[in-house]
Design a protein around this motif. Sequence first.
Motif, PDB file in Angstrom:
ATOM      1  N   ARG A 151       4.232   1.538   1.650  1.00 26.70           N
ATOM      2  CA  ARG A 151       5.805   2.233   0.989  1.00 26.70           C
ATOM      3  C   ARG A 151       5.475   3.745   0.666  1.00 26.70           C
ATOM      4  N   HIS A 152       6.398   4.470   0.677  1.00 26.37           N
ATOM      5  CA  HIS A 152       6.115   6.016   0.458  1.00 26.37           C
ATOM      6  C   HIS A 152       6.459   6.305  -0.955  1.00 26.37           C
ATOM      7  N   ARG A 153       5.329   6.919  -1.349  1.00 28.25           N
ATOM      8  CA  ARG A 153       5.390   7.790  -2.596  1.00 28.25           C
ATOM      9  C   ARG A 153       6.291   9.002  -2.442  1.00 28.25           C
ATOM     10  N   VAL A 154       5.991   9.581  -1.292  1.00 27.34           N
ATOM     11  CA  VAL A 154       6.945  10.996  -0.805  1.00 27.34           C
ATOM     12  C   VAL A 154       6.596  11.259   0.617  1.00 27.34           C
ATOM     13  N   ALA A 155       7.652  11.440   1.331  1.00 24.47           N
ATOM     14  CA  ALA A 155       7.668  12.182   2.448  1.00 24.47           C
ATOM     15  C   ALA A 155       8.191  13.697   2.564  1.00 24.47           C
ATOM     16  N   VAL A 156       7.513  14.522   3.262  1.00 22.91           N
ATOM     17  CA  VAL A 156       7.954  15.877   3.146  1.00 22.91           C
ATOM     18  C   VAL A 156       8.396  16.469   4.728  1.00 22.91           C
ATOM     19  N   LEU A 164       1.081  -1.021  -0.131  1.00 22.51           N
ATOM     20  CA  LEU A 164      -0.007   0.059   0.060  1.00 22.51           C
ATOM     21  C   LEU A 164       0.911   1.237  -0.117  1.00 22.51           C
ATOM     22  N   GLU A 165       0.486   2.388  -0.433  1.00 21.57           N
ATOM     23  CA  GLU A 165       1.351   3.469  -0.581  1.00 21.57           C
ATOM     24  C   GLU A 165       0.855   4.650   0.110  1.00 21.57           C
ATOM     25  N   VAL A 166       1.761   5.389   0.862  1.00 24.58           N
ATOM     26  CA  VAL A 166       1.549   6.594   1.581  1.00 24.58           C
ATOM     27  C   VAL A 166       2.109   7.808   1.098  1.00 24.58           C
ATOM     28  N   VAL A 167       1.246   9.095   1.445  1.00 28.56           N
ATOM     29  CA  VAL A 167       2.231  10.360   0.933  1.00 28.56           C
ATOM     30  C   VAL A 167       2.303  10.721   2.809  1.00 28.56           C
TER      31      VAL A 167
END
Length: 456
Positions: free
Chosen positions: A32-37, A10-13
């Motif tokens: 799994r991370h699409r992006v982390a800010v 599964l994907e997370v921002v």
Amino acid sequence: MSAAEGEKPLEVVEICAGAGGQTLGLERAGFRHRVAVELDANAVATLRSNLHAILGYTEKEAEDAVKVGDVADPHVWDPAQYSDDLDLLAGGVPCPPFSIAGKQLGANDERDLFAWAVELCGRIKPKVLLLENVRGLSTNRFAAYRQHVLDRLREHGYIGEWNLLHANEFGVSQLRPRFVLVALQPEYAEHFAWPTPNLQAPPSVGELLKDLMGSRGWEPELVDEWVQKANRIAPTIVGGSKKHGGADLGPTRAKRAWAELGVDAMGVADQAPEKGWRPKEGAPGPKLTTAMVARIQGWDDIEAEGGTAALARMDFGWQFQGRKTSVYRQIGNAFPPPVAKALGESIKNALQKAGDAQTLPETTDAVLDPVYKLLRAQNRPMTVDQIMVRLAQAGTVLEQPDVERRLSHLSHDFVMSTQARSNGAIAYSLGEFKAFIGQDDHQRHDLFTQHRARIS
């Protein structure tokens, strides 16, 4: 990799990702991370290095997955690029706007990103939203703020629920309450259940840190003596902010609690005690190192086997970048990974629609602040007496001081207009939410620029 072999994760921002406490927990739960800010450059370096070294991302994937800067700045990242069929939007937005130890400015604090995150959810439409913050957000002061959040989420098509989780109930040796919001699209909400607390208590500070305290030769009998004194879990680790100098373990009350455990909370040590070490006069015992603080925060996976005397430990090897004070803040401000993992697993079950669907109480129109709900529904100003009468007719009895207190709270977070009646009474009407939700002309822009060097 976090997901099982051959299983699509599964994907997370993740926004306001910090040093990766929530990142690690969610990855261990199968995301799994699409992006982390993240704003802080040292925390960004920590995230990138560990995504590669610990979580199996390639160097390029780790570089691309972490963006540095103000999460609300469109020049830092474009949320629309990451919104396609997104499973989870998660974040630990800044705590000071709601902290009991602070001024509780709420919507008037330039660091407040909670309302902005709710609007971001409405824009990019993840299946689930997860936001966590300090216990202060659960108080009566912010009842209308929370009410507004739930109402906005409902308008965006989500069913939201708040819950107070205690880290020690998920294996973390620390008194660390966190107030959590989970909001799901209806088809997943009926499958969501909050994680079940562990029945077994976590190890004491002494049991948890015994090997680290003795790692540089401090005499075993003295280590054992310290372990006997450090016989409870830790008070809340306080990461602090860039406004308040170097690293220590919290305000006066927290320091007293640490002293009862035989810990000198006046700073953080570079190393564990060596052979021959003795505390200075007046000091209750040794200081903790950042490695010890990280273990208390849950960066080591601790499981008791046959009671807390025998511990099975998995050291994730999470390496923090920066100088000691920065490292301590990264650790202290983090969401404990075991709590994030437990939430991630509950969210994953909902997304996979595991278990029977249930009708949840949060599908009804929740009322956290009846004064807010009444004024929001009205097209005309109302006096305190009129508010009390209308609420009583609806079955809610509030005394005048309680109504006045709620009106005062509302005026902090919402534009409140008043009109003087001929009899001297004041009539109130509720205007727009003061919080930053992305407005170009909001005061947050100037205040953030002015204070950026001190924001962490």
